[in-house]
Motif scaffolding. Structure first.
Motif, short mmCIF file in Angstrom:
data_model
loop_
_atom_site.label_atom_id
_atom_site.label_comp_id
_atom_site.label_asym_id
_atom_site.label_seq_id
_atom_site.Cartn_x
_atom_site.Cartn_y
_atom_site.Cartn_z
N ALA A 204 -0.11 15.05 3.04
CA ALA A 204 0.25 14.97 4.46
C ALA A 204 0.79 16.31 4.96
CB ALA A 204 1.27 13.86 4.69
N ILE B 224 7.47 8.65 8.56
CA ILE B 224 7.15 8.33 7.17
C ILE B 224 7.74 9.37 6.23
CG2 ILE B 224 5.26 8.11 5.49
CD1 ILE B 224 3.61 6.76 7.63
N PHE B 225 7.54 10.65 6.52
CA PHE B 225 8.13 11.73 5.73
C PHE B 225 8.91 12.64 6.67
CE2 PHE B 225 4.12 10.81 3.26
CZ PHE B 225 4.76 10.15 2.22
N PRO C 16 4.27 16.57 13.19
CA PRO C 16 3.18 15.62 12.96
C PRO C 16 1.86 16.11 13.53
CG PRO C 16 5.15 14.48 13.70
CD PRO C 16 5.44 15.94 13.84
N ASN D 164 2.56 10.52 11.54
CA ASN D 164 3.72 9.66 11.76
C ASN D 164 5.00 10.38 11.33
OD1 ASN D 164 5.75 7.66 11.60
ND2 ASN D 164 4.24 6.07 11.20
N ARG E 50 1.12 11.60 -1.64
CA ARG E 50 0.84 11.42 -0.22
C ARG E 50 1.61 12.44 0.61
NH1 ARG E 50 2.52 5.51 0.86
NH2 ARG E 50 2.56 6.31 3.00
N ARG E 51 2.86 12.69 0.25
CA ARG E 51 3.67 13.65 1.00
C ARG E 51 3.07 15.05 0.93
NH1 ARG E 51 7.86 13.43 -1.86
NH2 ARG E 51 8.88 11.72 -0.75
N ASN F 68 -1.67 14.31 14.47
CA ASN F 68 -2.42 13.07 14.61
C ASN F 68 -3.85 13.34 15.06
OD1 ASN F 68 -2.44 10.27 14.29
ND2 ASN F 68 -2.02 9.89 16.45
N ASP G 31 -4.91 7.87 2.80
CA ASP G 31 -3.62 7.41 3.33
C ASP G 31 -2.88 8.52 4.07
OD1 ASP G 31 -4.05 4.89 2.28
OD2 ASP G 31 -2.96 5.31 0.43
N ALA G 32 -2.92 9.73 3.52
CA ALA G 32 -2.18 10.85 4.10
C ALA G 32 -2.71 11.26 5.45
CB ALA G 32 -2.19 12.04 3.14
N THR H 146 4.01 8.14 -3.34
CA THR H 146 4.53 8.82 -2.15
C THR H 146 4.62 10.32 -2.33
OG1 THR H 146 6.78 8.32 -2.89
CG2 THR H 146 5.80 6.81 -1.30
N ASP I 179 -0.47 9.31 7.42
CA ASP I 179 0.91 9.76 7.23
C ASP I 179 1.19 11.04 8.02
OD1 ASP I 179 1.22 7.70 5.36
OD2 ASP I 179 0.78 9.01 3.65
#
Length: 247
Positions: free
Chosen positions: A108, A157-158, A168, A154, A104-105, A170, A147-148, A101, A151
């Motif tokens: 992201a 998630i973080f 975010p 969203n 990923r954070r 998207n 994955d990010a 995570t 993420d």
């Protein structure tokens, strides 16, 4: 297998303006991908680089305290050759990046900062074509980038990223994986190949530690050889291949 039965690669989408390339180390993008980036920037598209590490463990004869700043300088110079000015280093430790995570954070957050439509990364699978083992850093960063991309869009998630002012995003439409042995798409390498060669040559300290061959000969043969091989599946013109994951 005859030429007529070889599965042809599709052209990469071109209806986008911003891309973000996320890789583990300095030189990861230059080993075969920068010719495409050069062509894209020449066409007016905006590309930014995010690197998980500074490549400080990459040269056996240079201790990390000196190697990190050296490779960072080489990466910035390399990016400039292909028209990229935004180069960010996340500060993860070279050689021991952990998928999870935290990674990923960080990725992201970068996607939210740069707000790309296209995200580029490197082979995230265990091997290169089943015959050469991939490095843990490549696997971790490639997988975390895929994955990010989700993420980043969203907010739940973080949620701390929103508190930091990173709303975010998207808007990622594709993630393109360079160095994949199962590519689906390609870009004509000819317009950017010479700049791609010069871009990899900026990693001179790394290349000189890697091979006794003349650096320019090594780089030119390596990149043109890959481009020609990919071109067999892309109209017999030199090309850069990607595995494209639509979102």
């Amino acid at each position: 297998m005859t030429e007529s039965t070889i599965t042809q690669l599709q052209p990469m989408p071109d209806d986008w303006q911003r891309a973000l390339a996320v890789v583990a180390h300095p030189d990861d993008l230059e080993y075969g991908c920068s010719a495409a980036i050069a062509a894209w920037t020449e066409a007016g598209r905006e590309i930014s680089y995010v690197l998980a590490t500074r490549g400080e463990a990459g040269i056996d004869t240079v201790e990390p305290e000196r190697c990190g700043p050296l490779r960072e300088r080489e990466q910035r110079a390399s990016a400039a050759v292909v028209g990229v000015s935004a180069v960010e280093f996340l500060g993860h430790r070279d050689g021991v990046i952990e998928y999870g995570t935290a990674l990923r954070r960080d990725i992201a957050a970068a996607i939210r900062r740069y707000r790309p439509e296209l995200v580029i990364t490197l082979n995230h699978r265990d091997t290169w074509g089943g015959v050469a083992w991939n490095t843990p850093d490549h696997v971790a960063v490639g997988r975390a980038t895929l994955d990010a991309a989700g993420d980043a869009g969203n907010r739940w998630i973080f949620p701390e990223l929103v508190e930091q002012g990173l709303e975010p995003w998207n808007g990622v439409r594709w993630v393109a994986v360079a160095g994949s042995t199962t590519p689906t798409h390609a870009v004509d390498a000819a317009p950017g190949l010479e700049r791609g060669i010069r871009s990899l040559l900026e990693h001179r300290a790394y290349i000189e530690a890697l091979t006794d061959e003349d650096p320019e000969t090594y780089v030119r043969n390596f990149l043109t050889g890959i481009a020609r091989e990919v071109g067999k599946r892309f109209g017999d013109k030199p090309a850069v291949a990607f595995e494209l994951f639509p979102r």
